[in-house]
Write an enzyme that holds these catalytic residues in place. Structure first.
Site, short mmCIF file in Angstrom:
data_model
loop_
_atom_site.label_atom_id
_atom_site.label_comp_id
_atom_site.label_asym_id
_atom_site.label_seq_id
_atom_site.Cartn_x
_atom_site.Cartn_y
_atom_site.Cartn_z
N SER A 187 14.93 28.67 3.21
CA SER A 187 14.02 29.80 3.26
C SER A 187 12.64 29.53 2.68
CB SER A 187 14.64 31.00 2.54
OG SER A 187 14.89 30.70 1.18
N HIS A 215 18.30 32.77 8.01
CA HIS A 215 16.96 32.59 8.58
C HIS A 215 17.02 31.91 9.95
CE1 HIS A 215 14.56 33.97 5.14
NE2 HIS A 215 15.56 33.50 4.41
N LYS A 246 17.75 40.55 8.37
CA LYS A 246 16.52 39.85 8.72
C LYS A 246 16.25 40.03 10.21
CE LYS A 246 16.44 36.65 4.83
NZ LYS A 246 17.42 37.33 3.98
#
Length: 400
Positions: A187, A215, A246
C-alpha cells in the site's frame, strides 16, 4: 510509585513530542460523500487524490440504490454474530459471488479486512508449522501472525532469493506445513508482488501461498480479479484476503476466499468471525451490486488504468520523483517528514486533497505524498492537480 496523574502526564508529554517533531497526524473532515471531488468542513471544494476509491464506486448511484434496497428488505443490522442469528440469504449470496470472482471454492465475510487477517493464521497453523512473511506486509498481517503459534520467518521485501532462504530453513528445521503470505500490492509503494515466481518457489517447497488483495481486488488484471490475474496465476492461490472498503464500494467489511476446507474451519474457529457482529445488510447488498457492475464491464478499471498512466508520466515531467510501477498508488517521494506535511498543507490551499506519510507508517527518511488515482477523475482533474503539485513544489524548493 507512579500515580494515575503521572500516567496522563506521560501521555501529554508523548503527544507534545509528536507535535514538536512535526509528525502529528490530524484528521481532515469532509462534509460530502466520497468522490473525485469533496468539500472540506471549512467549505473548500478540492480534488481528492488520497482515497482508496479506485473505481469511483463509493457514491455510484447503482451502489447506493442497492444499499437502500437492502435496508428496505433486510433491515439496518443483525444485532448478532453470524452463527447465532446473524446470517441472511444475502450474506451467503455475497460469499458465493466473491469466491467466484476471485477463482476460489468458498469465501467468508468479516466485519473488517483487518479482522480477516487477524483471524486467519491462528486457526490454521500451530507450533509445528511455519509462516514466511514479506517484511513490508500490512500491519493486519503482522498482528494476525503474532496471534499464531507457528514458527515465523520474514524475508526481505520482494526478494525471491531471501524467500527461498527462509523456506529452506523452515524445511531443514522439520516444520510440518509452510505458508508464504504477502500483500498482493503493497500500500505504501504500489509494488506488485511477483506472484507467478513466488508460486513456483512455493510449489518447489510444498508451501501454501496466501495474499492480501486489499489494493488489488476489482481493478488489477484484465478483468479486475486481482494481482493473481495480473501475474497469470488466477486460480492458483491458496488463500486470498481482501476488503469491501476500497475498490469494491468503499464502505467496510472484509473477506477470506479459499478452498472449502479452509473456510469451513475458519467458520468454526476464527475469533473475529465468531465474536464480531455481522456485516450490515446495506453493505452486503451494495457489494453484490458492485460485483454486478464489475462482471458486466471493465470500463471502470480501464479508465483507472488510463488515468494512472497519464498521471505517472505528467508528475514525473513536473520534476517529482515517484516510485516506479503501474499501480494507481503513486508515491511522490519527499523523504523529509516535515516537508511532506508542508507540501500536503500547501496543496490543500491550492485545491488538492492529499496526505503526507512518514514514520512509523513508512520507514524513517522515506516520507512521501501517496497519491491514489480513481476512475472518478477526469483529465481536467489530473491536469489541475499536476499544476498544483508543480507550484507547491517550486515554492517549497522540492523541484526546480
Amino acid at each position: 510509585m507512579a500515580s494515575t496523574d503521572d500516567f496522563y502526564a506521560h501521555l501529554r508529554t508523548e503527544l507534545d513530542g509528536i507535535r514538536e517533531a512535526g509528525l502529528y497526524k490530524s484528521e481532515r473532515i469532509i462534509a460530502t460523500p466520497q468522490g473525485a471531488h469533496v468539500r472540506t468542513a471549512d467549505g473548500r471544494e478540492v480534488i481528492n487524490l488520497c482515497a482508496n476509491n479506485y473505481l469511483g464506486l463509493s457514491s455510484h448511484p447503482a451502489v447506493i440504490e442497492a444499499a437502500h434496497e437492502a435496508l428496505r428488505t433486510h433491515g439496518y443490522g443483525l444485532s448478532s454474530v453470524r452463527f447465532i442469528c446473524g446470517t441472511q440469504d444475502i450474506h451467503k449470496t455475497l460469499e458465493a459471488r466473491i469466491a467466484k470472482f476471485l477463482g476460489t471454492e468458498d469465501a467468508i465475510l468479516y466485519a473488517a479486512a483487518f479482522d480477516a487477517n487477524g483471524g486467519l493464521f491462528e486457526p490454521l497453523l500451530g507450533e509445528a508449522d511455519a509462516i514466511i512473511s514479506d517484511e513490508l506486509n500490512h500491519a493486519s498481517i503482522i498482528d494476525g501472525i503474532r496471534l499464531c503459534k507457528a514458527q515465523r520467518w520474514r524475508y526481505k521485501h520482494n526478494d525471491l532469493a531471501d524467500l527461498e532462504r527462509c523456506l529452506k530453513e523452515a524445511e531443514e528445521k522439520g516444520t510440518r506445513f509452510k505458508m508464504v503470505f504477502t500483500d498482493g500490492v503493497f500500500s505504501m509503494d504500489g509494488t506488485i508482488a511477483q506472484l507467478d515466481k513466488i508460486r513456483e518457489i512455493c510449489d518447489r517447497f510444498g508451501a501454501l501461498l496466501g495474499i492480501d488483495e486489499c489494493h488489488a481486488s476489482g481493478f488489477m488484471g484484465q478483468r479486475g480479479r486481482g494481482t493473481h490475474e495480473y501475474r497469470g496465476v488466477f486460480g492458483k492461490i491458496d488463500i486470498i484476503t481482501g476488503t469491501l472498503g476500497k475498490a469494491l464500494g468503499g464502505a467496510s467489511g472484509g473477506f477470506t476466499a479459499a478452498r472449502k476446507e479452509v473456510i469451513e474451519l475458519l467458520r468454526q474457529r476464527s475469533r473475529p468471525y465468531l465474536f464480531s457482529n455481522t456485516v450490515a445488510p446495506s453493505i452486503v447488498g451494495a457489494s453484490i451490486a458492485v460485483l454486478d457492475l464489475l462482471e458486466g464491464s471493465t470500463a471502470l478499471r480501464d479508465k483507472l488504468e488510463a488515468n494512472t498512466k497519464y498521471f505517472r508520466k505528467a508528475i514525473t515531467e513536473a520534476g517529482f520523483e515517484i516510485k516506479p510501477g503501474e499501480h494507481p498508488i503513486v508515491p511522490i517521494m519527499v523523504y523529509d517528514a516535515v516537508k511532506a506535511q508542508q507540501l500536503a498543507a500547501r496543496l490543500l490551499e491550492l485545491g488538492v486533497y492529499v496526505v503526507g506519510f512518514f514514520f512509523p507508517v513508512v520507514p524513517k527518511g522515506q516520507a512521501r505524498i501517496r497519491v491514489q488515482m480513481s476512475a472518478g477523475h477526469d483529465q481536467a482533474d489530473l491536469e489541475r492537480a499536476v499544476a498544483a503539485f508543480r507550484q507547491a513544489g517550486v515554492e517549497l524548493g522540492l523541484v526546480k
